[in-house]
Design a protein around this motif. Structure first.
Motif, mmCIF file in Angstrom:
data_model
loop_
_atom_site.group_PDB
_atom_site.id
_atom_site.type_symbol
_atom_site.label_atom_id
_atom_site.label_comp_id
_atom_site.label_asym_id
_atom_site.label_seq_id
_atom_site.Cartn_x
_atom_site.Cartn_y
_atom_site.Cartn_z
ATOM 1 N N PHE A 155 0.800 -1.225 0.000
ATOM 2 C CA PHE A 155 0.000 0.000 0.000
ATOM 3 C C PHE A 155 0.836 1.279 0.000
ATOM 4 O O PHE A 155 0.354 2.324 -0.414
ATOM 5 C CB PHE A 155 -0.980 0.001 1.174
ATOM 6 N N GLU A 170 -4.544 -4.876 -4.072
ATOM 7 C CA GLU A 170 -5.163 -3.847 -3.241
ATOM 8 C C GLU A 170 -6.653 -4.102 -3.045
ATOM 9 O O GLU A 170 -7.174 -3.920 -1.939
ATOM 10 C CB GLU A 170 -4.928 -2.465 -3.846
ATOM 11 N N ARG A 174 -7.382 -4.836 0.825
ATOM 12 C CA ARG A 174 -7.836 -3.657 1.565
ATOM 13 C C ARG A 174 -8.899 -4.006 2.608
ATOM 14 O O ARG A 174 -8.790 -3.560 3.748
ATOM 15 C CB ARG A 174 -8.345 -2.564 0.634
ATOM 16 N N SER A 179 -6.935 -0.875 6.167
ATOM 17 C CA SER A 179 -6.016 0.249 5.989
ATOM 18 C C SER A 179 -6.594 1.268 5.037
ATOM 19 O O SER A 179 -7.235 0.930 4.058
ATOM 20 C CB SER A 179 -4.700 -0.279 5.416
ATOM 21 N N THR A 180 -6.352 2.493 5.356
ATOM 22 C CA THR A 180 -6.658 3.565 4.420
ATOM 23 C C THR A 180 -5.385 4.244 3.980
ATOM 24 O O THR A 180 -5.422 5.332 3.436
ATOM 25 C CB THR A 180 -7.615 4.592 5.053
ATOM 26 N N GLU A 182 -2.590 5.454 1.914
ATOM 27 C CA GLU A 182 -2.411 5.709 0.500
ATOM 28 C C GLU A 182 -0.941 5.923 0.254
ATOM 29 O O GLU A 182 -0.213 6.364 1.141
ATOM 30 C CB GLU A 182 -3.201 6.943 0.057
#
Length: 186
Positions: A155, A170, A174, A179-180, A182
């Motif tokens: 990620f 991803e 995800r 997880s966020t 970026e």
């Protein structure tokens, strides 16, 4: 004249002691994929002729000579110097991706370029590129800490490094990761 270091993976966000400046997104195009099983269980990005070319990142490395640049990158990567790609080379024919590096470097007016040249490997077979399903199955075998590190690598890879495997990895990973994170905008 400057020496450049190419990057597409953890060098971007985890430099260690590597003396590089800011990263720029207009490097040469190289064939990359998540295709190397690291000792710690991560699946990392490497150059492989089995993938399409993607524009990589680059930064100036504070090294007085090309040999010093090779040594600094080898130390950061924890690999022998012969696993560090470089241009110019004193001997031998250049591969297609080395020709791309040479053309790019000459256009930039660089004295030299270094990059990590570890090959793909899977199931302890150097040169073997895994399938995306093999990668996903491998990630499921990792303990929580190693799994977290492996996901972090995927990620955090720069957003411009869009390999054929990445969107699928991803999309599947995800929801589990929650997880966020970026990738950093470079």
């Amino acid at each position: 004249m400057a020496i450049a270091c190419l990057g597409w993976g953890s060098l971007i966000w985890k430099r260690g002691n590597l003396p590089v400046g800011d990263w720029y997104g207009d490097g040469p195009s190289l064939p990359l994929e998540f295709a190397r099983l690291s000792r710690d269980g991560r699946v990392t990005l490497v150059i492989t002729d089995a993938a399409p070319s993607i524009e990589v990142l680059w930064a100036e490395i504070s090294a007085p000579t090309l040999e010093d640049g090779i040594a600094l990158l080898a130390e950061r990567e924890g690999c022998p110097a012969h696993r560090i790609g470089h241009w110019p080379r004193k001997e031998g024919r250049l591969s297609s991706h080395e020709n791309a590096v040479a053309s790019w470097a000459q256009a930039k007016g660089l004295a030299g370029v270094v990059w990590t040249a570890l090959p793909p490997n899977w199931s302890k077979v150097e040169g073997l590129v895994p399938t995306v399903d093999q990668i996903l199955a491998h990630l499921e075998t990792l303990d929580e800490a190693a799994h977290g590190e492996a996901l972090s690598y995927i990620f955090q890879a720069p957003s411009q490094i869009q390999t054929p495997f990445r969107p699928h990895l991803e999309r599947v990973l995800r929801p589990r990761s929650g997880s966020t994170n970026e990738a950093p905008d470079i």
